[in-house]
Design an enzyme around this catalytic site. Sequence first.
Site, mmCIF file in Angstrom:
data_model
loop_
_atom_site.group_PDB
_atom_site.id
_atom_site.type_symbol
_atom_site.label_atom_id
_atom_site.label_comp_id
_atom_site.label_asym_id
_atom_site.label_seq_id
_atom_site.Cartn_x
_atom_site.Cartn_y
_atom_site.Cartn_z
ATOM 1 N N TRP A 1 -8.536 21.024 39.709
ATOM 2 C CA TRP A 1 -7.215 21.515 40.123
ATOM 3 C C TRP A 1 -6.757 20.798 41.396
ATOM 4 O O TRP A 1 -5.599 20.876 41.776
ATOM 5 C CB TRP A 1 -7.260 23.026 40.352
ATOM 6 C CG TRP A 1 -8.037 23.491 41.552
ATOM 7 C CD1 TRP A 1 -9.253 23.026 41.957
ATOM 8 C CD2 TRP A 1 -7.659 24.483 42.497
ATOM 9 N NE1 TRP A 1 -9.671 23.691 43.097
ATOM 10 C CE2 TRP A 1 -8.715 24.597 43.450
ATOM 11 C CE3 TRP A 1 -6.552 25.317 42.652
ATOM 12 C CZ2 TRP A 1 -8.683 25.479 44.525
ATOM 13 C CZ3 TRP A 1 -6.525 26.204 43.719
ATOM 14 C CH2 TRP A 1 -7.578 26.276 44.641
ATOM 15 N N ASP A 2 -7.686 20.085 42.043
ATOM 16 C CA ASP A 2 -7.356 19.310 43.241
ATOM 17 C C ASP A 2 -6.110 18.459 42.989
ATOM 18 O O ASP A 2 -5.274 18.280 43.869
ATOM 19 C CB ASP A 2 -8.505 18.375 43.620
ATOM 20 C CG ASP A 2 -9.823 19.098 43.856
ATOM 21 O OD1 ASP A 2 -10.054 20.119 43.195
ATOM 22 O OD2 ASP A 2 -10.615 18.632 44.687
ATOM 23 N N GLU B 1 -14.958 30.204 45.572
ATOM 24 C CA GLU B 1 -16.071 30.107 44.619
ATOM 25 C C GLU B 1 -17.318 30.872 45.069
ATOM 26 O O GLU B 1 -18.325 30.860 44.366
ATOM 27 C CB GLU B 1 -16.383 28.644 44.358
ATOM 28 C CG GLU B 1 -15.234 27.953 43.661
ATOM 29 C CD GLU B 1 -15.474 26.478 43.414
ATOM 30 O OE1 GLU B 1 -16.413 25.917 44.003
ATOM 31 O OE2 GLU B 1 -14.699 25.898 42.631
ATOM 32 N N LYS C 1 -15.044 30.978 50.790
ATOM 33 C CA LYS C 1 -15.284 29.551 50.995
ATOM 34 C C LYS C 1 -14.014 28.846 51.450
ATOM 35 O O LYS C 1 -14.030 27.909 52.230
ATOM 36 C CB LYS C 1 -15.756 28.964 49.667
ATOM 37 C CG LYS C 1 -16.078 27.501 49.684
ATOM 38 C CD LYS C 1 -16.495 27.040 48.276
ATOM 39 C CE LYS C 1 -16.972 25.612 48.270
ATOM 40 N NZ LYS C 1 -17.293 25.149 46.913
ATOM 41 N N GLN C 2 -12.890 29.298 50.891
ATOM 42 C CA GLN C 2 -11.634 28.573 51.113
ATOM 43 C C GLN C 2 -10.453 29.515 50.883
ATOM 44 O O GLN C 2 -10.638 30.648 50.444
ATOM 45 C CB GLN C 2 -11.550 27.384 50.163
ATOM 46 C CG GLN C 2 -11.542 27.758 48.694
ATOM 47 C CD GLN C 2 -11.985 26.600 47.801
ATOM 48 O OE1 GLN C 2 -13.148 26.426 47.519
ATOM 49 N NE2 GLN C 2 -11.032 25.814 47.371
#
Length: 777
Positions: A350-351, A493, A606-607
């Site tokens: 998806w980056d 994640e 994580k993000q």
Amino acid sequence: MENIEYLTREVKGIRESKFQSKWIRKFETIFAQGNGYLGIRASTEERYINEKRGAFIAGNFNQFDENEVTELANCPDLTAVEVKVNGNRINLDSGQVEDYRRQIDLMTGEVTRHFKWALDEVRLEWSSKRFVSLKDLHVFCHQIELRNPSDKPMTIEIISGIDGQITNSGAQHFTEGDKRLRDKVFLQMMATTSQSKKSLVTTLSHRLRIDGEEAGIEQTFDIQRRRLLMNYKVSLPPNSRLDLERYATYHTDFDLDRDHSLSLENWALADNRRIYQVGYDQLLDQSRAKWQRDVWQAAPIHIQSNNAMDDLALYFAKYHLQIMTPAHDERMNIGAKGLSGEGYKGHTFWDTELFMLPYFTYSQPTTARSLLKYRYLGLEGAHVKARDNGYQGAQYPWEAAWPSDGETTPVWGAADIIKGTATKIWSGFIEQHITGDVAFAVQQYVDITDDQDFMKQYGYEIILDTAKFWASRLNYNDQANRYEIWDVIGPDEYKEHVNNNAFTNYIAHWNMQRALSLIAELRAEQEQVYQELDRALDLEHLETELSDKLKLFYLPQLNQAGILPQDDSYLDKQVIDLSPYKNQLEVGSLFKVYNLEQVNQMQVSKQADVLLLIFLFEHLFDREAKLGNWHYYEPKTTHDSSLSLSTHSILASDLGDQALAYRLFNEAISIDMGSLMTSSDDGIHAASLGGIWQMVVFGFGGLRCIDGKLRIQPHLPAEWHHLHYTIFWKGVKLEINVQPKSFSVTNHSELKSVNFLHHHREIEIAPQTTFELQEEN
Ligand code: BGC
């Protein structure tokens, strides 16, 4: 850091100012060269234990064995050159090295290297340079100039050739084919990938001169297992100079520009012969001209800042985004490490859609179109994935390789510190938001470019087919009488097997809602297109299903404290003191102490997850909600993914905290470009480079496309005096100039007016005019 310098004046670049072999992987990555077809790590000519050579051709995937997933094959190396002076092999870990400097010019991608080397009585001056052509996709050129500064002749021996012993960390992807020397000049090696059966020809030619003359050079030719070498021996007189030119090419049987009237070898030979004749300087000029025209002048963007690194970061980002993107072939997409390393196996995530694509959509729309066409071609694999999982429609793979491959995520990953085993990677099974991300990107692309032709041919189908997947994917909660989405991984994640990850639910809801309105629009306005899609997707049935299910679809809402729950269980989990694990030099420090199962039980992310949702769907949340969620989630986020900081910086900009946004911007631009020497070993962080552009244009530049409308609401950090950026909006070139207290937008169109929103005010700019606004604060 003592061995990295930044060049911010006439040359925009980065310099390695001291050689330390322990850090070579960093420079192999950040000095990597390429053109989207080919990517070559900047390994030094001489070999070191710590090196990680790599040459990658986009789309050249191969599955090493049935227990592994397909990966981008590391191709034969053409960069290594062994040089001996009076019998002593040059190696900078021995002897004395003076005046060392290696640098990349980001505007051309040329890497130059100089040093003086002395070992006992031996003295040598080395200058070399190399580039991958942006114009000639197959071409890598390399020159080495050796000077004898002494008053005695010296013997120089050179071994230079094609090294097919290169592997992907031990996995050899090629079976050997013919190896030969053609016309006494052209080394050629044929190889075929073991499973995907793609053929590759590497060709290398040399030219040597002593003080400009080609005479006096002994040459022998050597064939070894998976290697093809030329050995040269020269007696170099005092104060003389030896020039070695190396012309290297890679050609494959799946190249779109292939000349089918010739065999693959002969086509490759003809190309190599051509560049051998043209020569380094002219080839570089041609490549430079293309960099100028297609990249630097096409959509310029500049920052005048107290800190020259800020502007350099844009050169760095644009350079790498260009060399990693296979704009020449829509069967290919961008890998999470571009073409700069083995990390993430060359796979697409998806980056692309959420982090890199916006840069291309606004600056190089044709490239964006090609990247999205890849997803259209990927529908085949997405159907297989949906079917295998018992769903309908198109379910995009979490990791993608060749479009028809379908899911390619490996099943086992990093060490589990508690169990002593590898951690299972669940993303390939349950990180499903990617399907909505692709559909969202298609809509953004068409809103920004107005490329209705793309929409007609491919876009509608992607949006409808992905919505069909979601409709079949929803879980019915009979107690609550609503549709939910169970057992997923969201962008964070660290949380596996969760129900109702807010990001996933919102993107799925958006996808279904968009498909529903699209069906009505097509039926009313595009009869023929409707009929065609109806035949393939049964639109009437889909419409009913979407409409019924959307009515009962659960979208998590802000709780009483104003927090949007990341998923059903996140807010009940244990809160830990994250400070020992935040701002660490290495990512994943948390996993030196806990395993994923334990982290799954903590409020640790994580993000950006909820915050990314707020960024994408900003019109659904007011300022208070944004602030509240920022303060809740950011302290719980390790930023262990390089995708995280840019979203946070943009949100901080939106919220008016320019100082914080700028601090996060600085952290984010350091991920690869900064002085941390180990961060880039496996390759560049492609998404973070797209993030650099986004922080500048979306964050400080205040640009956004919301619901098909353009918004420009800039807010510069105190350090910046001027931001200038260029975008294409529905085919019109717009130039935006932002100063601390004013900004202007110039419409370069001859014919079209452009409208944009500024603090809810709609402003129209007539063709060929500039709109200017003074801000009060
Ligand atoms: C991130 C993902 C990302 C992947 C590839 C992971 O570490 O968590 O969001 O897609 O890296 O860059």
